[in-house]
Design a protein around this motif. Structure first.
Motif, short mmCIF file in Angstrom:
data_model
loop_
_atom_site.label_atom_id
_atom_site.label_comp_id
_atom_site.label_asym_id
_atom_site.label_seq_id
_atom_site.Cartn_x
_atom_site.Cartn_y
_atom_site.Cartn_z
N ASN A 1 0.83 -1.18 0.00
CA ASN A 1 0.00 0.00 0.00
C ASN A 1 0.87 1.24 0.00
OD1 ASN A 1 -2.43 -1.59 0.39
ND2 ASN A 1 -1.69 -1.89 2.45
N ILE A 2 0.39 2.26 -0.66
CA ILE A 2 1.11 3.53 -0.67
C ILE A 2 0.11 4.69 -0.58
CG2 ILE A 2 3.07 2.67 -2.00
CD1 ILE A 2 1.92 4.15 -4.43
N VAL A 3 0.63 5.83 -0.16
CA VAL A 3 -0.14 7.06 -0.17
C VAL A 3 0.45 7.95 -1.24
CG1 VAL A 3 -0.77 9.12 1.14
CG2 VAL A 3 -0.74 6.90 2.27
N SER A 4 -0.40 8.46 -2.11
CA SER A 4 0.04 9.37 -3.17
C SER A 4 -0.45 10.77 -2.80
CB SER A 4 -0.56 8.93 -4.50
OG SER A 4 -0.19 9.80 -5.53
N PRO A 5 0.46 11.61 -2.28
CA PRO A 5 0.03 12.92 -1.78
C PRO A 5 0.03 14.00 -2.84
CG PRO A 5 2.32 12.60 -1.26
CD PRO A 5 1.85 11.34 -1.97
N GLY A 6 -0.74 15.02 -2.57
CA GLY A 6 -0.65 16.26 -3.34
C GLY A 6 0.34 17.16 -2.62
N ALA A 7 0.16 18.46 -2.76
CA ALA A 7 1.05 19.43 -2.11
C ALA A 7 0.80 19.43 -0.60
CB ALA A 7 0.80 20.82 -2.66
N VAL A 8 1.88 19.28 0.15
CA VAL A 8 1.82 19.27 1.61
C VAL A 8 2.82 20.31 2.11
CG1 VAL A 8 2.05 17.89 3.70
CG2 VAL A 8 1.27 16.81 1.58
N LYS B 1 -4.72 0.88 9.82
CA LYS B 1 -5.82 0.31 10.59
C LYS B 1 -6.66 -0.71 9.82
CE LYS B 1 -8.01 2.88 13.57
NZ LYS B 1 -8.82 3.97 14.16
N ASP B 2 -6.77 -0.53 8.52
CA ASP B 2 -7.61 -1.43 7.71
C ASP B 2 -6.82 -2.69 7.36
OD1 ASP B 2 -9.15 -2.76 5.83
OD2 ASP B 2 -9.79 -0.91 4.84
N GLN B 3 -7.11 -3.77 8.03
CA GLN B 3 -6.38 -5.02 7.82
C GLN B 3 -6.74 -5.69 6.49
OE1 GLN B 3 -6.82 -7.57 11.23
NE2 GLN B 3 -6.40 -5.92 12.65
N PHE B 4 -7.74 -5.17 5.82
CA PHE B 4 -8.21 -5.78 4.59
C PHE B 4 -7.71 -5.05 3.34
CE2 PHE B 4 -11.76 -7.47 1.87
CZ PHE B 4 -11.46 -8.81 2.05
N VAL B 5 -7.09 -3.89 3.51
CA VAL B 5 -6.58 -3.15 2.36
C VAL B 5 -5.23 -3.74 1.95
CG1 VAL B 5 -5.45 -1.31 3.68
CG2 VAL B 5 -6.22 -0.85 1.39
N THR B 6 -5.12 -4.04 0.65
CA THR B 6 -3.91 -4.68 0.15
C THR B 6 -3.60 -4.16 -1.25
OG1 THR B 6 -4.50 -6.68 1.35
CG2 THR B 6 -2.84 -6.91 -0.35
N GLY B 7 -2.35 -3.79 -1.46
CA GLY B 7 -1.91 -3.37 -2.79
C GLY B 7 -2.64 -2.15 -3.30
#
Length: 70
Positions: A1-8, A52-58
């Motif tokens: 899993n990854i987070v793709s951010p905008g401007a921070v 927290k979400d144990q079901f989120v994958t890839g």
């Protein structure tokens, strides 16, 4: 899993001269649906969700203020 951010708004903007910073941030605001630039704590919510979400994958979680919609 990854987070793709905008401007921070983080310390990376420290390299932008102070007299130009407002203009740079306004440019990012104008290119987002929310009209905002994220704070680190805003983006942290996406990471917390993934942890927290144990079901989120890839998955790629987009946290970009609607940048792709504009």
């Amino acid at each position: 899993n990854i987070v793709s951010p905008g401007a921070v708004h983080t310390e990376i903007f420290g390299s932008v001269p102070a007299e130009r910073l407002d203009g740079v941030l306004d440019g990012f605001r104008q290119k987002s649906t929310t009209g905002t630039v994220a704070r680190p704590e805003d983006l942290a919510e996406a990471y917390i969700y993934i942890m927290k979400d144990q079901f989120v994958t890839g998955s790629v979680v987009e946290s970009n203020g609607g940048r792709l919609l504009v």
